[in-house]
Design an enzyme around this catalytic site. Structure first.
Site, PDB file in Angstrom:
ATOM      1  N   HIS A 266       0.841  -1.191   0.000  1.00 48.40           N
ATOM      2  CA  HIS A 266       0.000   0.000   0.000  1.00 48.40           C
ATOM      3  C   HIS A 266       0.874   1.237   0.000  1.00 48.40           C
ATOM      4  O   HIS A 266       1.933   1.240   0.628  1.00 48.40           O
ATOM      5  CB  HIS A 266      -0.913   0.016   1.238  1.00 48.40           C
ATOM      6  CG  HIS A 266      -2.079   0.921   1.068  1.00 48.40           C
ATOM      7  ND1 HIS A 266      -2.012   2.270   1.332  1.00 48.40           N
ATOM      8  CD2 HIS A 266      -3.330   0.671   0.635  1.00 48.40           C
ATOM      9  CE1 HIS A 266      -3.190   2.806   1.067  1.00 48.40           C
ATOM     10  NE2 HIS A 266      -4.009   1.867   0.640  1.00 48.40           N
ATOM     11  N   ASP A 317      -8.027  -5.276  -0.657  1.00 47.07           N
ATOM     12  CA  ASP A 317      -8.478  -6.065  -1.802  1.00 47.07           C
ATOM     13  C   ASP A 317      -8.178  -7.554  -1.648  1.00 47.07           C
ATOM     14  O   ASP A 317      -8.801  -8.381  -2.310  1.00 47.07           O
ATOM     15  CB  ASP A 317      -7.828  -5.543  -3.098  1.00 47.07           C
ATOM     16  CG  ASP A 317      -8.425  -4.213  -3.513  1.00 47.07           C
ATOM     17  OD1 ASP A 317      -9.629  -4.037  -3.332  1.00 47.07           O
ATOM     18  OD2 ASP A 317      -7.674  -3.354  -4.004  1.00 47.07           O
TER      19      ASP A 317
HETATM   20  N1  ACO Z   1       4.219  -7.304  -4.674  1.00 39.32           N
HETATM   21  C1  ACO Z   1       5.563  -7.356  -4.726  1.00 39.32           C
HETATM   22  N2  ACO Z   1       6.349  -6.343  -4.358  1.00 39.32           N
HETATM   23  C2  ACO Z   1       5.744  -5.227  -3.923  1.00 39.32           C
HETATM   24  C3  ACO Z   1       4.350  -5.103  -3.820  1.00 39.32           C
HETATM   25  C4  ACO Z   1       3.591  -6.207  -4.223  1.00 39.32           C
HETATM   26  N3  ACO Z   1       2.256  -6.155  -4.177  1.00 39.32           N
HETATM   27  N4  ACO Z   1       4.035  -3.886  -3.351  1.00 39.32           N
HETATM   28  C5  ACO Z   1       5.202  -3.253  -3.160  1.00 39.32           C
HETATM   29  N5  ACO Z   1       6.221  -4.060  -3.504  1.00 39.32           N
HETATM   30  C6  ACO Z   1       7.637  -3.740  -3.461  1.00 39.32           C
HETATM   31  C7  ACO Z   1       8.054  -3.079  -4.767  1.00 39.32           C
HETATM   32  O1  ACO Z   1       8.476  -4.003  -5.721  1.00 39.32           O
HETATM   33  C8  ACO Z   1       9.155  -2.165  -4.295  1.00 39.32           C
HETATM   34  O2  ACO Z   1      10.304  -2.906  -4.132  1.00 39.32           O
HETATM   35  P1  ACO Z   1      11.727  -2.265  -4.529  1.00 39.32           P
HETATM   36  O3  ACO Z   1      11.881  -1.071  -3.639  1.00 39.32           O
HETATM   37  O4  ACO Z   1      12.688  -3.376  -4.273  1.00 39.32           O
HETATM   38  O5  ACO Z   1      11.633  -1.893  -5.977  1.00 39.32           O
HETATM   39  C9  ACO Z   1       8.702  -1.726  -2.907  1.00 39.32           C
HETATM   40  O6  ACO Z   1       7.850  -2.778  -2.430  1.00 39.32           O
HETATM   41  C10 ACO Z   1       7.892  -0.435  -2.927  1.00 39.32           C
HETATM   42  O7  ACO Z   1       6.817  -0.600  -3.830  1.00 39.32           O
HETATM   43  P2  ACO Z   1       6.194   0.562  -4.706  1.00 39.32           P
HETATM   44  O8  ACO Z   1       5.390  -0.040  -5.800  1.00 39.32           O
HETATM   45  O9  ACO Z   1       7.245   1.554  -5.072  1.00 39.32           O
HETATM   46  O10 ACO Z   1       5.281   1.244  -3.620  1.00 39.32           O
HETATM   47  P3  ACO Z   1       4.059   2.126  -3.926  1.00 39.32           P
HETATM   48  O11 ACO Z   1       3.766   2.843  -2.684  1.00 39.32           O
HETATM   49  O12 ACO Z   1       4.239   2.923  -5.154  1.00 39.32           O
HETATM   50  O13 ACO Z   1       2.989   0.976  -4.270  1.00 39.32           O
HETATM   51  C11 ACO Z   1       1.038  -0.180  -4.577  1.00 39.32           C
HETATM   52  C12 ACO Z   1       1.761   0.835  -3.701  1.00 39.32           C
HETATM   53  C13 ACO Z   1       0.883   0.370  -6.009  1.00 39.32           C
HETATM   54  C14 ACO Z   1      -0.353  -0.426  -3.997  1.00 39.32           C
HETATM   55  C15 ACO Z   1       1.857  -1.502  -4.625  1.00 39.32           C
HETATM   56  O14 ACO Z   1       2.001  -2.008  -3.320  1.00 39.32           O
HETATM   57  C16 ACO Z   1       1.210  -2.528  -5.543  1.00 39.32           C
HETATM   58  O15 ACO Z   1       1.420  -2.485  -6.751  1.00 39.32           O
HETATM   59  N6  ACO Z   1       0.421  -3.469  -4.977  1.00 39.32           N
HETATM   60  C17 ACO Z   1      -0.297  -4.429  -5.796  1.00 39.32           C
HETATM   61  C18 ACO Z   1      -1.580  -3.819  -6.349  1.00 39.32           C
HETATM   62  C19 ACO Z   1      -2.649  -3.682  -5.294  1.00 39.32           C
HETATM   63  O16 ACO Z   1      -2.876  -4.580  -4.495  1.00 39.32           O
HETATM   64  N7  ACO Z   1      -3.333  -2.541  -5.312  1.00 39.32           N
HETATM   65  C20 ACO Z   1      -4.437  -2.252  -4.358  1.00 39.32           C
HETATM   66  C21 ACO Z   1      -4.104  -1.040  -3.532  1.00 39.32           C
HETATM   67  S1  ACO Z   1      -5.230  -0.859  -2.181  1.00 39.32           S
HETATM   68  C22 ACO Z   1      -6.703  -0.375  -2.849  1.00 39.32           C
HETATM   69  O17 ACO Z   1      -6.808   0.206  -3.884  1.00 39.32           O
HETATM   70  C23 ACO Z   1      -7.953  -0.739  -2.028  1.00 39.32           C
END
Ligand code: ACO
Length: 377
Positions: A266, A317
């Site tokens: 998140h 989710d």
């Molecule tokens: N799976 C694997 N790795 C992850 C995930 C994940 N779901 N979420 C974060 N990470 C990792 C990233 O790869 C990144 O690693 P790195 O620093 O080694 O490159 C680090 O954690 C930070 O992740 P970001 O994507 O930069 O964090 P951000 O705050 O931008 O992402 C997000 C938030 C988009 C929700 C992300 O966690 C994600 O893509 N999750 C999956 C999609 C999802 O479940 N969305 C629902 C959101 S909640 C809602 O809408 C109710």
């Protein structure tokens, strides 16, 4: 605030960590894993309040008295019907499209039909928000049935919000265990400060555009799998895994391929999503009620392994996907159901933005070619 003076301003990619405005609607405190709507903890609201009460709270700032709730419920029930023109337009939208496209088209069309679409007064704003809240379940249920080759079921004015919706989808009022779990998901999905779709709605509102345009933009933003679309993606993944004993290997392959695991992580919560424990419990109750523990077992395997491997916890989710599946919803309908709930938060934010507006227009740092002359041949 003065404009940046250097050629290399700080860039806040994705606006991460940027506070763009105040809001009195909800508060997220990642450090304590807390989310409050108008000062009330979301877990308590999900436990003790109906979705109608929470909608009233988000729009009016206070929980309704019995009299206020009765009046609100009467007006909501009076707005459930979709007029014939809108119904016939939606029946023409190809079934091959995603149901979110139907919902987006529906709101856009309702705006085109509404003579008060451009009226920014608080009364008109409330009326439009209530109309969308009331009619969205009729639209989502009809589309779900259409894709199953079934006729729509008209709204039942004698039923509460959730019971009416579930009856319009399934043809009968489901068991109270299902109704309560569904109601909890609706309360938990209702509002979450400046998330991507809410922010999209606020950006559109900031240009003094109308409420339907703002909601249409928000629906487009919610559809994506990094936002609301994740609840569908979670269920597709679980079906792909199929057997609990395959969950850990599936996750390993996913992480090794550097792919995101849907339903985890998140932008704001880095130590777990405050809404998950309530929805996890609801998933457990639905699983026990329908006598199917496969998805709950896959859930627990993934949750455990993901935390061990990455320290990342599930977001809302993750439990909602399998909970909706067990309730009997078709997977592409999960995000439209999210819209039915989040319409409350979006419209509260649209009203708040309009009441204290400033055009939202960030800056960018140009990194294209330097200025150059056109070579005239
Ligand atoms: N799976 C694997 N790795 C992850 C995930 C994940 N779901 N979420 C974060 N990470 C990792 C990233 O790869 C990144 O690693 P790195 O620093 O080694 O490159 C680090 O954690 C930070 O992740 P970001 O994507 O930069 O964090 P951000 O705050 O931008 O992402 C997000 C938030 C988009 C929700 C992300 O966690 C994600 O893509 N999750 C999956 C999609 C999802 O479940 N969305 C629902 C959101 S909640 C809602 O809408 C109710």
């Amino acid at each position: 605030m003065s404009a940046p003076t250097t050629d290399q301003p700080t860039i806040y990619k994705g606006l991460a960590g940027v506070v763009v405005d105040k809001t009195a609607i909800s508060k997220v405190v990642p450090e304590t894993n807390s989310l409050t709507y108008r000062g009330y903890a979301v877990q308590e609201l999900a436990q003790h309040c109906s979705f109608e009460q929470v909608a009233y709270l988000l729009w009016n700032g206070e929980l309704p008295t019995d009299v206020q709730l009765a009046d609100f419920s009467r007006r909501e029930r009076a707005n459930r019907r979709l007029d014939r023109t809108a119904a016939s337009i939606l029946a023409k939208v190809p079934e091959t499209c995603h149901p979110m496209d139907v919902v987006r088209t529906a709101i856009s069309f309702l705006g085109a039909e509404d003579p008060a679409a451009e009226d920014p007064s608080p009364q008109a704003t409330q009326a439009k928000a209530l109309r969308m809240l009331a009619v969205l379940p009729t639209i989502v249920a009809a589309d779900m049935r259409r894709r199953r080759g079934l006729d729509p079921i008209a709204p039942h004015h004698g039923l509460g919000y959730s019971e009416n919706f579930l009856t319009m989808v399934f043809g009968e009022v489901p068991d109270p265990v299902i109704v309560k779990a569904f109601e909890k998901s609706m309360v938990l999905y209702a509002e979450h400060s400046f998330n991507a779709s809410t922010f999209a709605a606020r950006v559109v509102t900031s240009t003094q555009s109308d409420m339907y345009s703002a909601v249409t933009a928000a629906i487009g933003a919610l559809k994506g799998s990094l936002h609301g679309g994740a609840n569908e993606a979670v269920m597709h993944d679980m079906i792909d895994i199929d057997r609990p004993e395959r969950a850990r290997d599936w996750l390993t392959a996913k992480l090794d391929a550097k792919e995101k695991v849907m339903g985890f992580g998140h932008r704001v919560y880095k130590n777990g999503d405050s809404r998950v424990p309530t929805m996890r419990q609801a998933l457990q109750e639905v699983s026990a009620h329908v006598g199917e523990d496969k998805w709950m077992t896959i859930y627990a395997e993934l949750e455990d392994e993901m935390f061990t491997r990455t320290g990342i916890k599930p977001n809302l989710d993750f439990p909602t996907g399998p909970a909706y599946f067990l309730m009997g919803f078709d997977i592409p309908a999960f995000t439209p159901v999210f819209v039915m709930s989040r319409i409350t938060g979006w419209t509260a934010h649209i009203a708040e933005q309009a009441a204290s507006n400033a055009l939202i227009r960030p800056l960018s740092a140009y990194d294209g070619p330097a200025q150059r002359p056109i070579l005239v041949r």
